[in-house]
Design a protein around this motif. Structure first.
Motif, PDB file in Angstrom:
ATOM      1  N   HIS A  31       0.860  -1.351  -0.286  1.00 12.60           N
ATOM      2  CA  HIS A  31       0.105  -0.151  -0.072  1.00 12.60           C
ATOM      3  C   HIS A  31       0.861   1.172   0.078  1.00 12.60           C
ATOM      4  N   ASP A  37      -5.058  -2.824  -5.541  1.00 16.28           N
ATOM      5  CA  ASP A  37      -6.435  -3.453  -5.708  1.00 16.28           C
ATOM      6  C   ASP A  37      -6.269  -4.765  -5.750  1.00 16.28           C
ATOM      7  N   LEU A  38      -7.212  -5.285  -4.813  1.00 10.53           N
ATOM      8  CA  LEU A  38      -7.233  -6.781  -4.519  1.00 10.53           C
ATOM      9  C   LEU A  38      -7.939  -7.712  -5.524  1.00 10.53           C
ATOM     10  N   THR A  39      -8.420  -7.321  -6.619  1.00  9.91           N
ATOM     11  CA  THR A  39      -8.937  -7.807  -7.667  1.00  9.91           C
ATOM     12  C   THR A  39      -7.813  -7.989  -8.647  1.00  9.91           C
ATOM     13  N   PRO A 242      -9.667 -12.332   2.858  1.00 10.12           N
ATOM     14  CA  PRO A 242      -9.534 -11.195   1.819  1.00 10.12           C
ATOM     15  C   PRO A 242     -10.406  -9.833   2.269  1.00 10.12           C
ATOM     16  N   ALA A 243     -11.479 -10.003   2.862  1.00 11.96           N
ATOM     17  CA  ALA A 243     -12.352  -8.850   3.159  1.00 11.96           C
ATOM     18  C   ALA A 243     -11.618  -8.047   4.397  1.00 11.96           C
ATOM     19  N   ALA A 246      -8.828  -6.040   2.993  1.00 12.04           N
ATOM     20  CA  ALA A 246      -9.336  -5.070   2.161  1.00 12.04           C
ATOM     21  C   ALA A 246      -9.884  -3.931   3.352  1.00 12.04           C
ATOM     22  N   ILE A 249      -6.739  -1.892   4.388  1.00  9.69           N
ATOM     23  CA  ILE A 249      -6.405  -0.978   3.399  1.00  9.69           C
ATOM     24  C   ILE A 249      -7.300   0.081   3.316  1.00  9.69           C
ATOM     25  N   GLU A 250      -8.726  -0.372   3.178  1.00 12.40           N
ATOM     26  CA  GLU A 250      -9.656   0.914   3.046  1.00 12.40           C
ATOM     27  C   GLU A 250      -9.332   2.179   4.167  1.00 12.40           C
ATOM     28  N   CYS A 259      -3.149  -5.019   8.979  1.00 12.78           N
ATOM     29  CA  CYS A 259      -3.540  -6.300   8.068  1.00 12.78           C
ATOM     30  C   CYS A 259      -2.483  -7.387   8.899  1.00 12.78           C
TER      31      CYS A 259
END
Length: 298
Positions: A31, A37-39, A242-243, A246, A249-250, A259
Motif C-alpha cells: 500500500h 487493488d485486491l482484484t 480477503p475482506a 481489504a 487497506i480501506e 493487516c
C-alpha cells in the motif's frame, strides 16, 4: 474449551497464524508503494516487514511452559534488519540488546524511561495466542511476558495481550467448530487502559469508516490507536481473510501492521485455507532460520 493440545498441534496453529500475519503484512506494505487493488494484486514478490521478522523470532522460541523471554530477546537482537521498517526507537533498543544490554534495561529505558506504548508487541503476537488456544487466561499471561521484552509501557503490553487473546479465541473457535465472538473475550482479559477501552467501544461500531474514525487506524503507530481497530476487523470478518485485508487497506494508516494483526488472528480461525493461495505464493519466503528452529522443536 474441551480439547487438549499437544506440542505438534500448537505449533501447527501458530505457523498458520504466522502465515496469515506475514501475508497480511507483506500485502499491506504494498500500500505504501502503490495503490492496492485486491482484484488485481501487485506483482510478486511481496516483501514482509519488521512485523513478520519479529513474529518469526517469537514462533522460533515457542515451547511448553512460560514464554522464554531471554531467548526471544536474543533472536530479536540477532536477526533484526533495520531496513525492514523498524522505527528508530526499536532499532536503538534491539541494537543495544544485540550488543549485550539486558532486555529489561533496554525495554525500560525506551522513550526516556516511559517504555514503548507502540504496537510492536501486538503486531507479532497472534501466533502466541494460537499456540495457547486451550486457555485464554494463560494466553493473556504469556502475551504480557512476550510484550515486556520490548514494551515496558502499560499500553504497549496491553496491546500484546489483546492480540494474543484474540488469536487464542479464534483458534479455540476453530477447534470447537464454532464461530466465536472476539471483542468481549478480549476485553475480559486485557488490562484496564486505553487499549481495553477501545476494544469495548468497538462492540458498538458497524462500518469500516466509523471504526477507523472512532478507534484509529494506526497512523500514530500506538497500541491504543491500532489494536482495537485490528481486532474489530478480525471479529467482523473472521471467516473472510480477503475482506479483512481489504478493510485495513480501506482504513489507511499503518496498513501493514493492522493487516498483520487482523490477518494473524483470522488465520488462527480459518487455517491456511482461508488465505488465497496466490497471495501465499506472492509473499516473500519466510527466513530459512525459522524453518530450522521449528523443525528442531518438533
Amino acid at each position: 474449551m474441551s480439547f487438549t493440545l499437544f506440542p505438534g498441534t500448537r505449533l501447527a496453529l501458530a505457523l498458520e497464524s504466522l502465515a496469515g500475519l506475514s501475508v497480511g503484512d507483506a500485502l499491506g506494505a504494498q500500500h505504501f508503494a502503490r495503490r492496492v487493488d485486491l482484484t488485481d494484486p501487485p506483482p510478486a514478490p511481496w516483501e514482509w516487514t519488521d512485523d513478520t521478522e519479529e513474529a518469526c523470532c517469537l514462533v522460533a522460541v515457542l515451547a511448553e511452559g512460560d514464554f522464554d523471554r531471554d531467548a526471544f530477546a536474543e533472536l530479536l537482537g540477532r536477526h533484526h534488519d533495520p531496513y525492514r521498517g523498524y522505527g528508530p526507537g526499536a532499532v536503538v533498543m534491539l541494537r543495544a540488546i544485540r550488543e549485550g544490554l539486558p532486555w529489561p534495561i533496554a525495554s525500560a529505558s525506551a522513550f526516556d524511561g516511559q517504555g514503548s506504548s507502540g504496537n510492536g508487541a501486538a503486531m507479532r503476537a497472534a501466533p502466541l495466542g494460537a499456540w495457547h488456544a486451550d486457555s485464554l487466561a494463560h494466553a493473556a499471561a504469556q502475551g504480557a511476558r512476550a510484550a515486556e521484552v520490548t514494551h515496558a509501557h502499560a499500553e504497549g503490553i496491553a496491546g500484546g495481550v489483546a492480540v494474543t487473546v484474540a488469536a487464542a479465541v479464534a483458534a479455540a473457535g476453530r477447534l470447537d467448530g464454532q464461530r466465536p465472538s472476539l471483542l468481549g473475550a478480549v476485553a475480559a482479559h486485557t488490562p484496564s487502559g486505553h487499549v481495553r477501552d477501545g476494544v469495548l467501544r468497538a462492540t458498538r461500531l458497524r462500518s469500516i469508516p466509523e471504526a477507523a474514525h472512532e478507534l484509529g487506524n494506526g497512523a500514530r503507530a500506538m497500541a491504543q490507536d491500532s489494536v482495537p481497530f485490528a481486532i474489530w476487523v478480525a471479529d467482523r470478518f473472521l471467516d473472510d481473510y480477503p475482506a479483512a485485508i481489504a478493510a485495513c487497506i480501506e482504513a489507511g494508516g499503518d496498513v501493514d501492521t493492522t493487516c498483520a494483526m487482523a490477518g494473524g488472528i483470522i488465520a488462527a480461525y480459518t487455517g491456511l485455507d482461508g488465505i488465497p493461495p496466490a497471495w501465499r505464493s506472492a509473499r516473500e519466503p519466510l527466513p530459512g532460520w525459522l524453518s530450522a528452529a521449528t523443525a528442531a522443536g518438533e
